[in-house]
Design a protein around this motif. Structure first.
Motif, mmCIF file in Angstrom:
data_model
loop_
_atom_site.group_PDB
_atom_site.id
_atom_site.type_symbol
_atom_site.label_atom_id
_atom_site.label_comp_id
_atom_site.label_asym_id
_atom_site.label_seq_id
_atom_site.Cartn_x
_atom_site.Cartn_y
_atom_site.Cartn_z
ATOM 1 N N LEU A 102 16.991 -50.705 1.145
ATOM 2 C CA LEU A 102 16.608 -50.732 2.619
ATOM 3 C C LEU A 102 17.558 -52.154 3.283
ATOM 4 O O LEU A 102 16.660 -52.711 4.102
ATOM 5 C CB LEU A 102 15.014 -50.978 2.633
ATOM 6 N N LYS A 103 18.904 -52.028 3.025
ATOM 7 C CA LYS A 103 19.466 -52.916 3.684
ATOM 8 C C LYS A 103 20.348 -52.400 4.822
ATOM 9 O O LYS A 103 20.933 -51.373 4.563
ATOM 10 C CB LYS A 103 20.444 -53.713 2.526
ATOM 11 N N ARG A 104 20.624 -53.053 5.803
ATOM 12 C CA ARG A 104 21.185 -52.563 7.071
ATOM 13 C C ARG A 104 22.752 -52.505 6.558
ATOM 14 O O ARG A 104 23.067 -53.233 5.700
ATOM 15 C CB ARG A 104 21.239 -53.450 8.221
ATOM 16 N N VAL A 105 23.301 -51.329 6.692
ATOM 17 C CA VAL A 105 24.929 -51.363 6.391
ATOM 18 C C VAL A 105 25.482 -50.669 7.652
ATOM 19 O O VAL A 105 25.108 -49.659 8.354
ATOM 20 C CB VAL A 105 24.962 -50.399 5.172
ATOM 21 N N ASN A 106 26.556 -51.034 7.775
ATOM 22 C CA ASN A 106 27.555 -50.597 8.824
ATOM 23 C C ASN A 106 28.799 -49.985 8.335
ATOM 24 O O ASN A 106 29.727 -50.983 7.702
ATOM 25 C CB ASN A 106 27.756 -51.760 9.948
ATOM 26 N N LEU A 107 29.229 -48.884 8.179
ATOM 27 C CA LEU A 107 30.461 -48.243 7.614
ATOM 28 C C LEU A 107 31.151 -47.712 8.642
ATOM 29 O O LEU A 107 31.063 -46.832 9.261
ATOM 30 C CB LEU A 107 29.808 -46.968 6.828
ATOM 31 N N GLU A 108 32.410 -48.215 8.542
ATOM 32 C CA GLU A 108 33.665 -47.571 9.154
ATOM 33 C C GLU A 108 34.419 -47.059 8.251
ATOM 34 O O GLU A 108 35.309 -47.968 7.481
ATOM 35 C CB GLU A 108 34.404 -48.158 10.254
ATOM 36 N N LEU A 109 34.765 -45.745 8.223
ATOM 37 C CA LEU A 109 35.389 -45.177 7.163
ATOM 38 C C LEU A 109 36.552 -44.412 7.541
ATOM 39 O O LEU A 109 37.456 -44.944 8.225
ATOM 40 C CB LEU A 109 34.478 -44.198 6.206
ATOM 41 N N GLY A 110 37.207 -43.540 6.601
ATOM 42 C CA GLY A 110 38.440 -42.747 6.985
ATOM 43 C C GLY A 110 38.295 -41.844 7.754
ATOM 44 O O GLY A 110 37.207 -41.616 8.622
ATOM 45 N N GLY A 111 39.507 -41.195 8.052
ATOM 46 C CA GLY A 111 39.662 -40.403 9.509
ATOM 47 C C GLY A 111 40.807 -39.184 9.019
ATOM 48 O O GLY A 111 41.757 -39.565 8.208
ATOM 49 N N LYS A 112 40.683 -37.997 9.539
ATOM 50 C CA LYS A 112 41.643 -37.050 9.626
ATOM 51 C C LYS A 112 41.901 -36.479 11.102
ATOM 52 O O LYS A 112 41.581 -35.372 11.650
ATOM 53 C CB LYS A 112 41.299 -35.685 8.604
ATOM 54 N N ASN A 113 42.497 -37.651 11.791
ATOM 55 C CA ASN A 113 42.412 -37.592 13.212
ATOM 56 C C ASN A 113 43.210 -36.568 13.912
ATOM 57 O O ASN A 113 44.495 -36.488 13.666
ATOM 58 C CB ASN A 113 42.601 -39.016 13.840
#
Length: 489
Positions: free
Chosen positions: A250-261
């Motif tokens: 129950l911990k806040r998590v901010n994820l910016e991950l990969g892309g296939k843009n």
């Protein structure tokens, strides 16, 4: 910090920064120049025990820091920005050597980091709450922002100085303490330099820790009960694991991950301008950016001209050691990644794609590559490449372009190029992405617009001046009355 510069080798040699520079329990990590493999030194590798001690120290220091007036917290950040300006050249060159980036990219990363820090400093002077209404007479009601506590920041190697700044600075500005785990491939420009900067700027001891390390270090940071939030930028595979653990706690998590843009070029576009932007989007930093243009979706009426222009530009780019000369393309970060790019290209050729430029490498130096006849099902269409490869797919209509653009689980960035803004907007409105650019390429970074992805590209929690206060604080509702009211029990 010494008068003649940051002198990082003298300060961080074989140490971690946690209540000052000290010996790490897990030994050391080698720091190498990516273009040559030359050893630049070593830095401490934090153990789980080091993480635990740092978290306890940070929790204690954070209480006094959160009580410090916001403008004074902002002053520390403004001093960090000033110091970065003063030492911008040596920081940029450390980025070049440690990440393999070309010099203009190293300098741009430093300037963008300065802006991130200055905007975070301004955040510390903003209102921290509001008076809310109540339907009960005599009840005073307010909502206010309070710090989360201790924020764990895990950063990648590709833009380590910038991507650390965008999390560290707003976290500190809003009254939190920070534990930073830089990637083991870039622990100096992604961590040790910040330790020196914040110490020189007068940040109270114990608030900021630099804990380089690998999987064990990161796992300890995510699981530590005193760490209240995790900010992670990196691969989707690792992000899923972090999200699962943090969610269970129950911990806040901010994820910016990969892309296939997707980079969509419509048939009314200026071909030369579009090809120039497309080359930049695919080849900048050897394509080792999560926002790189991963798929060029080009209308059939202009495809031949666009491909010819893209090939011409790819062949004109110079490849070499960016620390020793003015090159456009530096090295891939390591042998494992270079071999993976090679695999993606070769497997796609075996499935029918054609190489019109590049396609080969000399050690870690991969030639800028243009591939055509790319179709769904090929690795170059489906997988994030993290190499200098422009994959071109020809489309017959706007609808087909949108369909192919959205044919992915990722959703980080998309771009559309057209002379007709209304038409481009209609296409943009249908794209599944956290960031969409019209008449630009995909690699655009500003602190002002929300940066974050959808789907496999992240959990949609963004970094920006618009959203940072929400990211790094909690809302607290507080009421008060002159007297305790009478209740029926």
């Amino acid at each position: 910090m010494q008068a003649n510069g940051l002198a990082p080798v003298q300060v961080w040699r074989e140490k971690i920064y946690s209540g000052g520079w000290k010996t790490a329990e897990a030994g050391v990590l080698e720091v190498t120049e990516k273009a040559t493999g030359e050893r630049m030194g070593a830095i401490g590798c934090a153990s789980p025990a080091d993480v635990s001690l740092a978290a306890a120290m940070a929790r204690d220091a954070q209480r006094a820091w959160s009580a410090t007036p916001g403008p004074q917290r902002g002053d520390v950040l403004r001093e960090v920005a000033r110091l970065i300006r003063e030492h911008r050249e040596e920081i940029a060159l450390q980025i070049v050597r440690e990440t393999g980036s070309i010099r203009p990219k190293g300098h741009a990363e430093v300037e963008l980091a300065i802006r991130e820090i200055l905007e975070a400093a301004a955040l510390a002077s903003q209102p921290t709450g509001m008076i809310t209404t109540s339907d009960v007479k005599g009840r005073h009601s307010v909502a206010r922002r309070i710090p989360l506590g201790v924020v764990g920041v895990i950063t990648p190697w590709n833009s380590p100085f910038l991507l650390a700044a965008r999390a560290i600075a707003p976290a500190l500005a809003t009254g939190n303490a920070v534990l930073l785990k830089p990637d083991p491939q870039s622990p100096v420009c992604g961590g040790a330099i910040y330790a020196q900067l914040f110490a020189a700027a007068g940040l109270p001891e114990g608030l900021f820790h630099v804990l380089p390390g690998g999987v064990q270090t990161g796992d300890a940071l995510v699981r530590d009960p005193l760490v209240n939030m995790i900010s992670f930028t990196g691969s989707t595979q690792v992000g899923k694991q972090i999200g699962a653990v943090a969610g269970g706690l129950l911990k806040r998590v901010n994820l910016e991950l990969g892309g296939k843009n997707p980079y969509i070029v419509l048939d009314d576009a200026d071909v030369e301008a579009a090809a120039s932007a497309g080359a930049w989007g695919s080849f900048l930093h050897q394509g080792q950016i999560c926002m790189s243009a991963g798929r060029h979706l080009v209308h059939e009426r202009i495809a031949e001209a666009y491909i010819a222009s893209l090939v011409r530009r790819a062949k004109a780019l110079k490849v070499g050691d960016p620390f020793k000369g003015d090159f456009h393309i530096g090295p891939i970060v390591n042998e494992r990644q270079a071999a993976n790019v090679e695999r993606i290209v070769a497997d796609s050729v075996s499935k029918g794609a054609k190489i019109l430029a590049g396609g080969s490498r000399d050690g870690l130096f991969f030639a800028p590559t243009v591939m055509v006849d790319v179709a769904p099902g090929m690795p170059v269409f489906e997988e994030e490449i993290f190499g200098p490869v422009a994959a071109v797919t020809v489309v017959k209509s706007d609808d087909e372009a949108v369909s192919l653009a959205n044919q992915t689980g990722y959703g980080l960035v998309a771009a559309v190029v057209s002379a007709d803004l209304r038409r481009a907007q209609r296409v943009a409105d249908r794209l599944h992405a956290g960031i969409v650019h019209i008449n630009d390429q995909t690699v655009v970074h500003e602190v002002f617009g929300p940066m974050g992805g959808l789907g496999l590209s992240g959990n949609g929690h963004n970094y920006s001046t618009l959203t940072n206060a929400d990211q790094f604080t909690e809302w607290q509702w507080m009421t008060s009355r002159d007297d305790v009211p009478a209740y029926p029990f």
